[in-house]
Design an enzyme around this catalytic site. Sequence first.
Site, PDB file in Angstrom:
ATOM      1  N   HIS A   1       0.985  -1.284  -0.083  1.00 13.06           N
ATOM      2  CA  HIS A   1      -0.205  -0.128  -0.163  1.00 13.06           C
ATOM      3  C   HIS A   1       1.166   0.870  -0.003  1.00 13.06           C
ATOM      4  O   HIS A   1       1.280   1.531   1.081  1.00 13.06           O
ATOM      5  CB  HIS A   1      -1.044  -0.312   1.374  1.00 13.06           C
ATOM      6  CG  HIS A   1      -1.369   1.793   1.656  1.00 13.06           C
ATOM      7  ND1 HIS A   1      -3.086   0.969   1.541  1.00 13.06           N
ATOM      8  CD2 HIS A   1      -1.730   2.416   1.167  1.00 13.06           C
ATOM      9  CE1 HIS A   1      -3.227   2.277   1.795  1.00 13.06           C
ATOM     10  NE2 HIS A   1      -2.665   3.464   1.301  1.00 13.06           N
TER      11      HIS A   1
ATOM     12  N   HIS B   1      -4.831  -0.810   6.526  1.00 16.80           N
ATOM     13  CA  HIS B   1      -4.182   0.364   7.597  1.00 16.80           C
ATOM     14  C   HIS B   1      -5.058   0.512   9.097  1.00 16.80           C
ATOM     15  O   HIS B   1      -5.361   1.007   9.586  1.00 16.80           O
ATOM     16  CB  HIS B   1      -4.389   1.257   7.205  1.00 16.80           C
ATOM     17  CG  HIS B   1      -4.796   2.401   6.061  1.00 16.80           C
ATOM     18  ND1 HIS B   1      -5.865   2.144   6.374  1.00 16.80           N
ATOM     19  CD2 HIS B   1      -4.962   3.172   4.872  1.00 16.80           C
ATOM     20  CE1 HIS B   1      -7.024   2.616   5.713  1.00 16.80           C
ATOM     21  NE2 HIS B   1      -6.101   3.836   4.535  1.00 16.80           N
TER      22      HIS B   1
HETATM   23  O1  DOR Z   1      -2.906   9.287   6.035  1.00 19.76           O
HETATM   24  C1  DOR Z   1      -3.555   9.405   4.832  1.00 19.76           C
HETATM   25  N1  DOR Z   1      -3.779  10.111   3.957  1.00 19.76           N
HETATM   26  N2  DOR Z   1      -4.303   8.375   4.881  1.00 19.76           N
HETATM   27  C2  DOR Z   1      -4.554   7.646   3.086  1.00 19.76           C
HETATM   28  O2  DOR Z   1      -5.902   6.963   3.245  1.00 19.76           O
HETATM   29  C3  DOR Z   1      -4.881   8.897   2.517  1.00 19.76           C
HETATM   30  C4  DOR Z   1      -3.450   9.289   2.474  1.00 19.76           C
HETATM   31  C5  DOR Z   1      -3.239   9.877   1.203  1.00 19.76           C
HETATM   32  O3  DOR Z   1      -3.326  10.096   0.135  1.00 19.76           O
HETATM   33  O4  DOR Z   1      -2.186  11.501   1.726  1.00 19.76           O
HETATM   34 ZN    ZN Z   2      -2.889   4.945   2.185  1.00 19.55          ZN
END
Ligand code: DOR
Ligand code: ZN
Length: 347
Positions: free
Chosen positions: A13, A174
């Site tokens: 991921h 996550h």
């Molecule tokens: O903290 C995060 N940042 N969580 C996510 O689900 C997306 C990600 C991002 O794309 O910046």
């Molecule tokens: Zn993510």
Amino acid sequence: MKKIEITKPDDWHVHFRDNEILKAVVPETTRNFARSIIMPNLIPPILNGKQATAYKKRIEDATPKKDTFKPFMTIYLTEQTDKNELKESFINNAIFAAKLYPAGATTNSGSGVKDIKKIMPVLETMATLGMPLLIHGEVTDQKIDIFDREKVFIETILAFIINELPELKITLEHITTSDSVNFVNEANKNLCASITPHHLALNRNTIFKGGIRPHYFCLPILKREKHRKSLVDAATSGNSKFFLGTDSAPHFVSDKENACGCAGVFNASYSLPILAQIFDNNNALKTLEKFTSINGASHYNLSRNKIKLKLKKNENPLRLRKSLEVNGEKIIIFDPEFSIFWDVALP
Ligand code: DOR
Ligand code: ZN
């Protein structure tokens, strides 16, 4: 133990973004990881196989020649996703998985899914194809406390999906709570979960230590210490249902240090040293390889990487680089604020 050798890890991921950021961050991942699942939440998002293929080419162009790296592409599900196009793109290997963002759950999720029932025909097609569904597991109802959004999601939406389509291969991405650890443990074999280095390293106090600290704001948000411990237990247990997805998510400093700062932690640079230190601190170096290199591959029915990677423990703590420079702007590199003695050794 001062040295270990493991199968080269995969990061299941990661956010690479596009253009100049992409060029800067891709080498930070390809240095230590053999394969990654690439998140599609660009602006605009990756919605079909054609866009995924063009994006893959940009990633390959940004990969240093010395690194052998395979990106696995995803599409971003919307209520308009065409199941026939999705099927064709999957069969042609243009896409590997599809990502479900509940609309408004996180960065660039505005075109995500509001009503899960609208995408059930697409999910049914995916179940038939054996195509994995990757889920950002948080409800978006602003009335639900931000610290409870993951728990409510698994009890309502995820339980519904699994009940309707038990044969669908799902990654709950996550995870951040003991509720998710328990749910995944008790669910059928098609449900596995990824865990990030930052949710293993820190609890929610870090966000507020001495003031508000935007570089520790991510989604799902860091939780209480008891949840962090439960994640560490799951990751270090060797249980094949849990594996690494870094969720490395770069943002410029100006977008993080902001009255409405973006969610995301850029951790690609030191994910492996940080994980080795956490596993060592928990007397679990023996299961590190399962978490970083084996469990994820088996969930996705892929063979293990043939190449190895060595980690060594130094006398002195590692001095982390603080930021990456992109066109005069900075991206802050995640610092877990504990000493890290482990480092990747040159082959
Ligand atoms: O903290 C995060 N940042 N969580 C996510 O689900 C997306 C990600 C991002 O794309 O910046
Ligand atoms: Zn993510």
